[in-house]
Design a protein around this motif. Structure first.
Motif, PDB file in Angstrom:
ATOM      1  N   TRP A  90       0.873  -1.183   0.000  1.00 13.23           N
ATOM      2  CA  TRP A  90       0.000   0.000   0.000  1.00 13.23           C
ATOM      3  C   TRP A  90       0.905   1.227   0.000  1.00 13.23           C
ATOM      4  N   TYR A  91       1.073   1.850  -1.172  1.00 17.67           N
ATOM      5  CA  TYR A  91       1.897   3.046  -1.305  1.00 17.67           C
ATOM      6  C   TYR A  91       1.002   4.199  -1.774  1.00 17.67           C
ATOM      7  N   ARG A  92       0.954   5.268  -0.991  1.00 19.18           N
ATOM      8  CA  ARG A  92       0.090   6.401  -1.340  1.00 19.18           C
ATOM      9  C   ARG A  92       0.926   7.648  -1.612  1.00 19.18           C
ATOM     10  N   TYR A  93       0.528   8.380  -2.669  1.00 18.12           N
ATOM     11  CA  TYR A  93       1.093   9.688  -2.978  1.00 18.12           C
ATOM     12  C   TYR A  93      -0.064  10.681  -3.054  1.00 18.12           C
ATOM     13  N   VAL A  94      -0.250  11.467  -2.006  1.00 20.87           N
ATOM     14  CA  VAL A  94      -1.345  12.431  -1.858  1.00 20.87           C
ATOM     15  C   VAL A  94      -2.684  11.710  -1.985  1.00 20.87           C
ATOM     16  N   ASP A  95      -3.306  11.712  -3.174  1.00 19.32           N
ATOM     17  CA  ASP A  95      -4.616  11.060  -3.326  1.00 19.32           C
ATOM     18  C   ASP A  95      -4.562   9.822  -4.213  1.00 19.32           C
ATOM     19  N   ASP A  96      -3.386   9.431  -4.679  1.00 19.28           N
ATOM     20  CA  ASP A  96      -3.226   8.233  -5.509  1.00 19.28           C
ATOM     21  C   ASP A  96      -2.498   7.151  -4.720  1.00 19.28           C
ATOM     22  N   THR A  97      -3.016   5.940  -4.798  1.00 20.07           N
ATOM     23  CA  THR A  97      -2.455   4.835  -4.024  1.00 20.07           C
ATOM     24  C   THR A  97      -2.177   3.641  -4.935  1.00 20.07           C
ATOM     25  N   PHE A  98      -0.975   3.089  -4.816  1.00 16.61           N
ATOM     26  CA  PHE A  98      -0.590   1.890  -5.568  1.00 16.61           C
ATOM     27  C   PHE A  98      -0.689   0.692  -4.623  1.00 16.61           C
ATOM     28  N   VAL A  99      -1.377  -0.359  -5.093  1.00 11.26           N
ATOM     29  CA  VAL A  99      -1.666  -1.512  -4.239  1.00 11.26           C
ATOM     30  C   VAL A  99      -1.324  -2.802  -4.979  1.00 11.26           C
ATOM     31  N   LEU A 100      -0.735  -3.730  -4.251  1.00 14.65           N
ATOM     32  CA  LEU A 100      -0.531  -5.096  -4.751  1.00 14.65           C
ATOM     33  C   LEU A 100      -1.486  -5.998  -3.981  1.00 14.65           C
ATOM     34  N   TRP A 101      -2.440  -6.615  -4.710  1.00 15.06           N
ATOM     35  CA  TRP A 101      -3.518  -7.388  -4.082  1.00 15.06           C
ATOM     36  C   TRP A 101      -3.386  -8.864  -4.463  1.00 15.06           C
ATOM     37  N   ARG A 102      -3.480  -9.738  -3.460  1.00 16.77           N
ATOM     38  CA  ARG A 102      -3.289 -11.181  -3.676  1.00 16.77           C
ATOM     39  C   ARG A 102      -4.510 -12.016  -3.290  1.00 16.77           C
ATOM     40  N   HIS A 103      -5.679 -11.366  -3.103  1.00 16.20           N
ATOM     41  CA  HIS A 103      -6.831 -12.096  -2.573  1.00 16.20           C
ATOM     42  C   HIS A 103      -7.977 -12.237  -3.565  1.00 16.20           C
ATOM     43  N   GLY A 104      -7.740 -12.011  -4.847  1.00 16.95           N
ATOM     44  CA  GLY A 104      -8.775 -12.211  -5.852  1.00 16.95           C
ATOM     45  C   GLY A 104      -9.643 -10.981  -6.082  1.00 16.95           C
ATOM     46  N   ARG A 105     -10.320 -10.977  -7.237  1.00 17.01           N
ATOM     47  CA  ARG A 105     -11.112  -9.815  -7.635  1.00 17.01           C
ATOM     48  C   ARG A 105     -12.342  -9.630  -6.747  1.00 17.01           C
ATOM     49  N   LYS A 106     -12.990 -10.696  -6.363  1.00 17.62           N
ATOM     50  CA  LYS A 106     -14.195 -10.568  -5.535  1.00 17.62           C
ATOM     51  C   LYS A 106     -13.879  -9.902  -4.199  1.00 17.62           C
ATOM     52  N   ASN A 107     -12.804 -10.341  -3.559  1.00 15.17           N
ATOM     53  CA  ASN A 107     -12.403  -9.734  -2.294  1.00 15.17           C
ATOM     54  C   ASN A 107     -11.898  -8.300  -2.481  1.00 15.17           C
ATOM     55  N   LEU A 108     -11.416  -7.992  -3.689  1.00 21.97           N
ATOM     56  CA  LEU A 108     -10.964  -6.632  -3.974  1.00 21.97           C
ATOM     57  C   LEU A 108     -12.143  -5.662  -3.945  1.00 21.97           C
ATOM     58  N   ASP A 109     -13.282  -6.088  -4.495  1.00 24.56           N
ATOM     59  CA  ASP A 109     -14.482  -5.246  -4.454  1.00 24.56           C
ATOM     60  C   ASP A 109     -14.959  -5.042  -3.018  1.00 24.56           C
ATOM     61  N   ILE A 110     -14.832  -6.069  -2.211  1.00 20.68           N
ATOM     62  CA  ILE A 110     -15.202  -5.947  -0.797  1.00 20.68           C
ATOM     63  C   ILE A 110     -14.279  -4.957  -0.088  1.00 20.68           C
ATOM     64  N   PHE A 111     -12.994  -4.999  -0.425  1.00 19.61           N
ATOM     65  CA  PHE A 111     -12.033  -4.079   0.183  1.00 19.61           C
ATOM     66  C   PHE A 111     -12.328  -2.631  -0.224  1.00 19.61           C
ATOM     67  N   LEU A 112     -12.697  -2.400  -1.495  1.00 17.04           N
ATOM     68  CA  LEU A 112     -13.056  -1.061  -1.949  1.00 17.04           C
ATOM     69  C   LEU A 112     -14.286  -0.555  -1.199  1.00 17.04           C
ATOM     70  N   ASP A 113     -15.267  -1.430  -1.006  1.00 13.26           N
ATOM     71  CA  ASP A 113     -16.461  -1.045  -0.262  1.00 13.26           C
ATOM     72  C   ASP A 113     -16.102  -0.702   1.188  1.00 13.26           C
ATOM     73  N   HIS A 114     -15.150  -1.459   1.751  1.00 13.77           N
ATOM     74  CA  HIS A 114     -14.702  -1.188   3.118  1.00 13.77           C
ATOM     75  C   HIS A 114     -14.046   0.199   3.218  1.00 13.77           C
ATOM     76  N   LEU A 115     -13.232   0.583   2.234  1.00 14.85           N
ATOM     77  CA  LEU A 115     -12.602   1.901   2.231  1.00 14.85           C
ATOM     78  C   LEU A 115     -13.637   3.025   2.157  1.00 14.85           C
ATOM     79  N   ASN A 116     -14.638   2.848   1.303  1.00 12.51           N
ATOM     80  CA  ASN A 116     -15.633   3.903   1.108  1.00 12.51           C
ATOM     81  C   ASN A 116     -16.598   4.039   2.279  1.00 12.51           C
ATOM     82  N   LYS A 117     -16.599   3.082   3.184  1.00 14.36           N
ATOM     83  CA  LYS A 117     -17.464   3.162   4.367  1.00 14.36           C
ATOM     84  C   LYS A 117     -16.767   3.829   5.548  1.00 14.36           C
TER      85      LYS A 117
END
Length: 405
Positions: A90-117
């Motif tokens: 998880w590397y962030r530069y101001v408002d842009d973040t670079f992420v390496l994800w190893r848990h699959g696309r379905k869990n990625l959508d869950i993680f995005l929902d978690h951030l927005n909550k």
């Protein structure tokens, strides 16, 4: 999986009160009070009225990125610690973040929902790699196998056009472009991509004749090195700037916004609300090279046209020997104008006035302040007029005049 997250407008969504709390956790009370005074005291001008910005951060403020970073550090610490599945990187530069994800696309959508909550004002958008590649800032990251590769990224609309060798910039600025792009290539590119990137730059520079920048030796460069030995620094600047070509447009904009302090034209227009300036009919009296010669010519034009609305009678002190010549020219101009009224041919005249001003005694030579910003000078001088006055008047600013009703 390579993923990037982007905060939908960050500065205009960062809450001020919570940002101040983040500041208070890191700094002493006196420093926190300074942040508070700045964040809660932002004002701006819109449509002639002043407003106070009570919420969110001001765009363009030098302190906004600092405060936004402090808020986001606290935000991401809470979000990552409470996430059911965490990213590997998880590397962030101001408002842009670079992420390496190893848990699959379905869990990625869950993680995005978690951030927005986490916060109602902070919302993320997501971009996922395509063909094992992802662009992040100006870096193209690829994933060949189990390793990460990177090189310089350019958008599809990039034209590879840089400053031409004949552009009105000092050679040091042009050489700085070459150095910056070369250093960026060496810092970003993997060794196997560096040669290709340098060849691309060389091709782009040859297209704009840039190689001659590095070989051309100017007298100013040698002179600068010579006087540097005596602790004298040289400053290079273009001979003509775009702003210097926009005198009339500046006055037009100042009249529109009501900036009386920046323009004598605006002051005259708003003095009683009945005067109109026809900017489209303005003409250039003369083109002068050099600051001092322009001031002298401006002072001459002010003396030649009695009924002007410059803030000073003169921008520089004129020698009294000039006054008789100026008075004679005004007399001749009056005769010319009288001939025009009797139907004579219309000769070219240096002013845009349709009627001559009455001849008055030459003004007294007094000390005046140098002209302030935007080319308008000193104190407004003009004869008293009624609101129905239709006398044409001139403005001598950068040797320009305008006729008015």
């Amino acid at each position: 999986m390579l993923v990037s997250f982007d905060v939908v407008p960050l500065f205009t969504n960062v809450p001020v009160d919570e940002s101040i709390e983040s500041v208070a956790e890191l700094f002493e009370e006196s420093t926190t009070n300074l942040f508070k005074a700045f964040l809660k005291g932002s004002c701006f001008l819109w449509n002639g009225d002043y407003y106070e910005q009570k919420e969110r951060l001001a765009i363009g403020s030098p302190l906004s990125p600092v405060v936004a970073n402090l808020f986001m550090e606290k935000f991401e610490k809470t979000a990552l610690s409470t996430a059911p599945l965490k990213p590997t990187i998880w590397y962030r530069y101001v408002d842009d973040t670079f992420v390496l994800w190893r848990h699959g696309r379905k869990n990625l959508d869950i993680f995005l929902d978690h951030l927005n909550k986490q916060h109602s004002d902070i919302q993320f958008t997501m971009e996922v790699e395509q063909n094992h590649q992802l662009a992040f800032l100006d870096v193209l990251v690829s994933r060949p196998g189990s390793r990460l590769d990177h090189k310089v990224y350019r958008k599809a609309t990039h034209t590879a056009r840089y400053l031409h060798k004949l552009s009105n910039h000092h050679p040091s600025q042009k050489q700085g472009i070459i150095k910056t792009l070369r250093d960026r290539a060496r810092k970003i590119c993997e060794p196997q991509h560096l040669t290709t990137e340098l060849q691309h730059l060389e091709k782009a520079f040859f297209r704009t004749d840039v190689p001659s920048w590095t070989s051309k030796k100017l007298v100013t460069d040698r002179f600068g090195r010579l006087i540097r030995k005596h602790n004298i620094r040289t400053v290079y600047k273009p001979t003509t700037k775009i702003r210097e070509c926009l005198g009339i447009e500046e006055h037009r904009q100042n009249c529109k916004l009501g900036h009386v302090e920046k323009s004598a034209v605006t002051e005259d227009v708003l003095s009683d609300g009945t005067h109109n300036i026809y900017f489209g009919e303005a003409q250039v009296l003369a083109t002068i090279t050099g600051y001092r010669p322009r001031l002298i010519r401006e002072a001459i034009e002010i003396h030649k046209h009695d009924d002007n609305f410059n803030r000073n009678e003169e921008t520089v002190v004129l020698n009294k020997i000039r006054f008789s010549a100026l008075t004679n020219e005004k007399t001749a101009r009056k005769s010319h104008s009288s001939g025009q009224e009797r139907g004579s041919s219309t000769p070219e005249d240096i002013t845009t006035s349709s009627q001559p001003s009455p001849i008055e005694a030459p003004p007294q030579v007094v000390d005046r302040e140098m002209p302030p910003r935007y080319g308008c000078t000193g104190e407004m001088k003009h004869p008293e007029r009624t609101k129905t006055s239709t006398e044409p008047r001139q403005l001598a600013v950068s040797v320009l005049t305008t006729s008015r009703d």
